[in-house]
Design a protein around this motif. Structure first.
Motif, PDB file in Angstrom:
ATOM      1  N   CYS A   1      -7.437   2.123   4.294  1.00 55.11           N
ATOM      2  CA  CYS A   1      -8.335   3.199   3.842  1.00 55.11           C
ATOM      3  C   CYS A   1      -7.989   4.515   4.535  1.00 55.11           C
ATOM      4  CB  CYS A   1      -9.786   2.826   4.132  1.00 55.11           C
ATOM      5  SG  CYS A   1     -10.446   1.484   3.126  1.00 55.11           S
ATOM      6  N   ASN A   2      -7.684   4.447   5.817  1.00 54.82           N
ATOM      7  CA  ASN A   2      -7.332   5.652   6.571  1.00 54.82           C
ATOM      8  C   ASN A   2      -6.111   6.339   5.990  1.00 54.82           C
ATOM      9  OD1 ASN A   2      -9.165   6.298   8.600  1.00 54.82           O
ATOM     10  ND2 ASN A   2      -8.361   4.763   9.991  1.00 54.82           N
ATOM     11  N   VAL A   3      -5.084   5.539   5.643  1.00 56.89           N
ATOM     12  CA  VAL A   3      -3.868   6.110   5.066  1.00 56.89           C
ATOM     13  C   VAL A   3      -4.192   6.851   3.774  1.00 56.89           C
ATOM     14  CG1 VAL A   3      -1.638   5.560   4.007  1.00 56.89           C
ATOM     15  CG2 VAL A   3      -2.331   4.413   6.114  1.00 56.89           C
ATOM     16  N   ALA A   4      -5.004   6.232   2.927  1.00 58.86           N
ATOM     17  CA  ALA A   4      -5.372   6.869   1.660  1.00 58.86           C
ATOM     18  C   ALA A   4      -6.201   8.129   1.886  1.00 58.86           C
ATOM     19  CB  ALA A   4      -6.133   5.874   0.784  1.00 58.86           C
ATOM     20  N   LEU A   5      -7.122   8.089   2.840  1.00 55.90           N
ATOM     21  CA  LEU A   5      -7.936   9.261   3.134  1.00 55.90           C
ATOM     22  C   LEU A   5      -7.082  10.422   3.638  1.00 55.90           C
ATOM     23  CD1 LEU A   5     -10.989   7.528   4.847  1.00 55.90           C
ATOM     24  CD2 LEU A   5     -11.076   8.889   2.746  1.00 55.90           C
ATOM     25  N   GLU A   6      -6.113  10.112   4.496  1.00 57.16           N
ATOM     26  CA  GLU A   6      -5.231  11.162   5.015  1.00 57.16           C
ATOM     27  C   GLU A   6      -4.388  11.792   3.911  1.00 57.16           C
ATOM     28  OE1 GLU A   6      -3.020   9.205   8.029  1.00 57.16           O
ATOM     29  OE2 GLU A   6      -4.689   9.151   9.471  1.00 57.16           O
TER      30      GLU A   6
ATOM     31  N   ARG B   1       0.834  -1.215   0.000  1.00 60.02           N
ATOM     32  CA  ARG B   1       0.000   0.000   0.000  1.00 60.02           C
ATOM     33  C   ARG B   1       0.861   1.254   0.000  1.00 60.02           C
ATOM     34  NH1 ARG B   1      -1.614   0.244   5.426  1.00 60.02           N
ATOM     35  NH2 ARG B   1       0.362   1.361   5.624  1.00 60.02           N
ATOM     36  N   ASP B   2       1.847   1.295   0.882  1.00 62.61           N
ATOM     37  CA  ASP B   2       2.692   2.483   0.987  1.00 62.61           C
ATOM     38  C   ASP B   2       3.492   2.723  -0.291  1.00 62.61           C
ATOM     39  OD1 ASP B   2       1.753   2.894   3.521  1.00 62.61           O
ATOM     40  OD2 ASP B   2       3.514   2.072   4.545  1.00 62.61           O
ATOM     41  N   LEU B   3       3.951   1.642  -0.922  1.00 56.86           N
ATOM     42  CA  LEU B   3       4.701   1.786  -2.175  1.00 56.86           C
ATOM     43  C   LEU B   3       3.804   2.321  -3.287  1.00 56.86           C
ATOM     44  CD1 LEU B   3       6.850  -1.492  -2.134  1.00 56.86           C
ATOM     45  CD2 LEU B   3       7.671   0.858  -1.828  1.00 56.86           C
ATOM     46  N   VAL B   4       2.590   1.795  -3.387  1.00 58.05           N
ATOM     47  CA  VAL B   4       1.662   2.236  -4.430  1.00 58.05           C
ATOM     48  C   VAL B   4       1.267   3.698  -4.230  1.00 58.05           C
ATOM     49  CG1 VAL B   4      -0.688   1.947  -5.332  1.00 58.05           C
ATOM     50  CG2 VAL B   4       0.764  -0.061  -4.961  1.00 58.05           C
ATOM     51  N   LEU B   5       1.018   4.089  -2.990  1.00 54.79           N
ATOM     52  CA  LEU B   5       0.556   5.453  -2.703  1.00 54.79           C
ATOM     53  C   LEU B   5       1.703   6.449  -2.551  1.00 54.79           C
ATOM     54  CD1 LEU B   5      -2.299   4.795  -0.075  1.00 54.79           C
ATOM     55  CD2 LEU B   5      -2.510   5.113  -2.553  1.00 54.79           C
ATOM     56  N   GLY B   6       2.946   5.952  -2.488  1.00 54.04           N
ATOM     57  CA  GLY B   6       4.067   6.844  -2.244  1.00 54.04           C
ATOM     58  C   GLY B   6       4.032   7.387  -0.831  1.00 54.04           C
ATOM     59  N   HIS B   7       3.630   6.531   0.103  1.00 50.16           N
ATOM     60  CA  HIS B   7       3.498   6.926   1.502  1.00 50.16           C
ATOM     61  C   HIS B   7       4.738   6.470   2.268  1.00 50.16           C
ATOM     62  CE1 HIS B   7       1.999   6.330   5.722  1.00 50.16           C
ATOM     63  NE2 HIS B   7       1.513   7.528   5.487  1.00 50.16           N
ATOM     64  N   TYR B   8       5.583   7.409   2.622  1.00 50.14           N
ATOM     65  CA  TYR B   8       6.849   7.065   3.280  1.00 50.14           C
ATOM     66  C   TYR B   8       6.966   7.799   4.620  1.00 50.14           C
ATOM     67  CZ  TYR B   8       7.919   5.307  -1.358  1.00 50.14           C
ATOM     68  OH  TYR B   8       7.874   4.621  -2.541  1.00 50.14           O
TER      69      TYR B   8
END
Length: 205
Positions: A105-110, A47-54
């Motif tokens: 879902c929370n990570v994506a919403l944030e 999820r983090d890799l796809v969203l670029g969440h680091y």
């Protein structure tokens, strides 16, 4: 706080089931720990890799790796008793699936992602770990051939998103989604509910 507690319990349960899978493939202790970490943390990593969440979830919280390894070694020590705990593990896995989905879902919403990506983020968080486990064990991933699993994550993600945008009480939304998702997964296990399968046995020449 409730979500965090369930999250840690779910990660522990996922790591232990992965350790059992590694034992069935006669992996060494290092392999057992790797499979436990990949299974428990693979969904959040994808999820983090796809969203670029680091940073990645286990880079930000490296103690999660320790938790997975400890769970793996506990499984090795008490493996002889694990067969009697099949249903508890299935129930923990069901709760974990919904919990991971909500957290994704929370990570994506944030991050302000679009609705489809919110659901996709939840789906990735919920199912990718199990897919990686089965691939590393040289099996067809169970999520593609067993009782409803990815569908439960999708339904849970959609319910959570609409609960979120409806300005309902956040804790009540979480509890409601967990109850619905858990019930759907348990019903799928008990009644063998599956997606229609595509069977094609003709060779193209």
């Amino acid at each position: 706080m409730l979500l965090q507690i369930i999250f840690y319990v779910a990660i522990t349960a996922e790591a232990m089931t992965a350790a059992l899978a590694a034992g069935r493939r006669s992996m060494d202790w290092f392999g057992v720990c790797v499979l436990a970490c990949v299974t428990a943390l693979g969904g959040g990593t994808a999820r983090d890799l796809v969203l670029g969440h680091y940073p990645l979830i286990w880079v930000e919280n490296p103690y999660l790796l320790v938790l997975c390894c400890v769970a793996a070694f506990i499984t090795i020590a008490f493996a002889r008793y694990m067969a009697a705990l099949r249903w508890p593990f299935l129930l923990l896995d069901a709760i974990g699936l919904v919990t991971f989905t909500i957290i994704g879902c929370n990570v994506a919403l944030e991050m302000g992602q679009q609705p489809i990506m919110v659901v996709v983020a939840g789906l990735l968080t919920g199912i990718v770990g199990g897919i990686l486990r089965d691939v590393l064990c040289n099996d067809v991933p169970l999520v593609f051939s067993s009782e409803l699993y990815a569908t439960v994550a999708i339904v849970s993600g959609v319910l959570y998103y609409f609960g979120h945008i409806s300005n309902l009480n956040h804790d009540m939304v979480i509890i409601g989604v967990i109850i619905v998702g858990f019930a759907l997964r348990v019903l799928a296990i008990v009644f063998k509910l599956q997606m229609p399968k595509f069977i094609y046995d003709k060779e193209l020449r």
